[in-house]
Write a protein that holds these residues in place. Structure first.
Motif, PDB file in Angstrom:
ATOM      1  N   LYS A   1       0.826  -1.214   0.000  1.00 30.40           N
ATOM      2  CA  LYS A   1       0.000   0.000   0.000  1.00 30.40           C
ATOM      3  C   LYS A   1       0.866   1.273   0.000  1.00 30.40           C
ATOM      4  CE  LYS A   1      -4.115  -2.111   2.086  1.00 30.40           C
ATOM      5  NZ  LYS A   1      -3.974  -3.202   1.156  1.00 30.40           N
ATOM      6  N   ILE A   2       1.866   1.251  -0.877  1.00 32.71           N
ATOM      7  CA  ILE A   2       2.754   2.402  -1.064  1.00 32.71           C
ATOM      8  C   ILE A   2       2.583   2.889  -2.491  1.00 32.71           C
ATOM      9  CG2 ILE A   2       5.157   3.178  -1.160  1.00 32.71           C
ATOM     10  CD1 ILE A   2       5.817   1.139   0.998  1.00 32.71           C
ATOM     11  N   PRO A   3       2.207   4.150  -2.697  1.00 34.35           N
ATOM     12  CA  PRO A   3       2.008   4.653  -4.061  1.00 34.35           C
ATOM     13  C   PRO A   3       3.329   4.863  -4.788  1.00 34.35           C
ATOM     14  CG  PRO A   3       1.766   6.429  -2.482  1.00 34.35           C
ATOM     15  CD  PRO A   3       1.917   5.171  -1.663  1.00 34.35           C
ATOM     16  N   ALA A   4       3.269   4.852  -6.105  1.00 32.19           N
ATOM     17  CA  ALA A   4       4.476   5.073  -6.913  1.00 32.19           C
ATOM     18  C   ALA A   4       5.124   6.402  -6.571  1.00 32.19           C
ATOM     19  CB  ALA A   4       4.125   5.016  -8.397  1.00 32.19           C
ATOM     20  N   SER A   5       4.316   7.379  -6.188  1.00 32.78           N
ATOM     21  CA  SER A   5       4.844   8.712  -5.865  1.00 32.78           C
ATOM     22  C   SER A   5       5.722   8.712  -4.622  1.00 32.78           C
ATOM     23  CB  SER A   5       3.686   9.700  -5.678  1.00 32.78           C
ATOM     24  OG  SER A   5       2.836   9.271  -4.631  1.00 32.78           O
ATOM     25  N   ALA A   6       5.687   7.610  -3.846  1.00 32.29           N
ATOM     26  CA  ALA A   6       6.510   7.513  -2.635  1.00 32.29           C
ATOM     27  C   ALA A   6       7.663   6.535  -2.826  1.00 32.29           C
ATOM     28  CB  ALA A   6       5.654   7.086  -1.452  1.00 32.29           C
TER      29      ALA A   6
END
Length: 280
Positions: free
Chosen positions: A215-220
């Motif tokens: 649950k980590i977005p690509a933006s992070a």
């Protein structure tokens, strides 16, 4: 481009990125990885290597929990060995591959273990292997007398197959044939390699799968690489970092270029990311 302070996960290619040109992990880079983990960052290995070929100096760093291996054909937990992603080549693709490349020098990965022609393992340099990687080949590959038969016998269990070309010209001659294989993802991490895995593989695709699980977005996400096989991963990440020694395709997919693998480029960037996060 993602801000340093927003990064939560860092994906690291190994050869010629995190590792020096002699295949070793420098003390400086090891310390930077440990510092990043202590700062709360998720460090993920993202390699073309098979699971059991990963260098102990890296996998033994406390806090590294996941490894993307075989160019995204597998994602495994380093804590218990469980596979979170497994993308085996389709048997039809394998049979076509052997029809096209059966007379070439081949290696394959089965369930995370690397297998190669016994003659190659006995004398890797004779087949064009760099002196720096002779020990790596000899200690991570299991010898097979008949690779063609071995690959066909394991057609339903293959993570990937590599064609070990004699030189750059030889690879160029075979490249279009590889691209024509049905159901295959074709890439390369070395001027001598053609790396073949399932069409759904790729470091970028499996990094996305792991990020969905965590649950980590690509933006992070930040990703570091040097090869053509890293380009899709750098393009996926909110911050793609190519090494100064990277291929043109890798640099074209990156947001930033850092120092080379022999200049501790990964370590320098990790400390910059940690520093910005600590300013929050």
């Amino acid at each position: 481009m993602t801000r340093f302070e927003d990064i939560r996960l860092i994906a690291l290619d190994l050869d010629d990125t995190t590792l020096r040109s002699d295949g070793s992990l420098s003390g400086e880079t090891c310390a930077a990885i440990e510092a990043a983990i202590d700062a709360g960052l998720e460090i993920v290995i993202a390699s073309g290597r098979s699971l059991h070929s990963l260098p102990k100096a890296v996998v033994r760093i406390p806090g590294i929990r996941y490894a993307i291996t075989s160019n995204g054909a597998a994602v495994a937990s380093l804590e218990n060995g469980e596979r979170l992603v497994s993308l085996s080549l389709h048997p039809d693709t394998v049979h076509e591959l052997i029809a096209v490349f059966g007379d070439e020098l081949l290696e394959c990965f089965v369930d995370g273990q690397a297998y190669c022609d016994a003659g190659y393992i006995a004398d890797p340099v004779r087949f064009g292997c760099s002196e720096a990687y002779v020990d790596y080949v000899k200690t991570t590959r299991l010898p097979v007398e008949d690779m063609k038969r071995f690959i066909l016998d394991n057609a339903a269990r293959l993570d990937s197959v590599d064609v070990l070309c004699e030189n750059v010209r030889h690879r160029a001659e075979l490249w279009e044939k590889a691209l024509a294989l049905p159901g295959a993802y074709i890439t390369s991490s070395s001027p001598r390699l053609i790396e073949i895995s399932d069409a759904e593989a790729g470091k970028g695709a499996s990094l996305r799968r792991l990020c969905d699980i965590l649950k980590i977005p690509a933006s992070a996400v930040a990703a570091f690489g040097n090869g053509d096989n890293d380009a899709d991963m750098l393009a996926f990440a909110g911050l793609g970092v190519a090494m100064k020694n990277a291929t043109a395709a890798c640099i074209a997919s990156a947001d930033l270029v850092c120092g080379s693998n022999d200049e501790h480029g990964v370590a320098q960037m990790l400390y910059k990311i940690i520093g910005d996060k600590e300013k929050q």
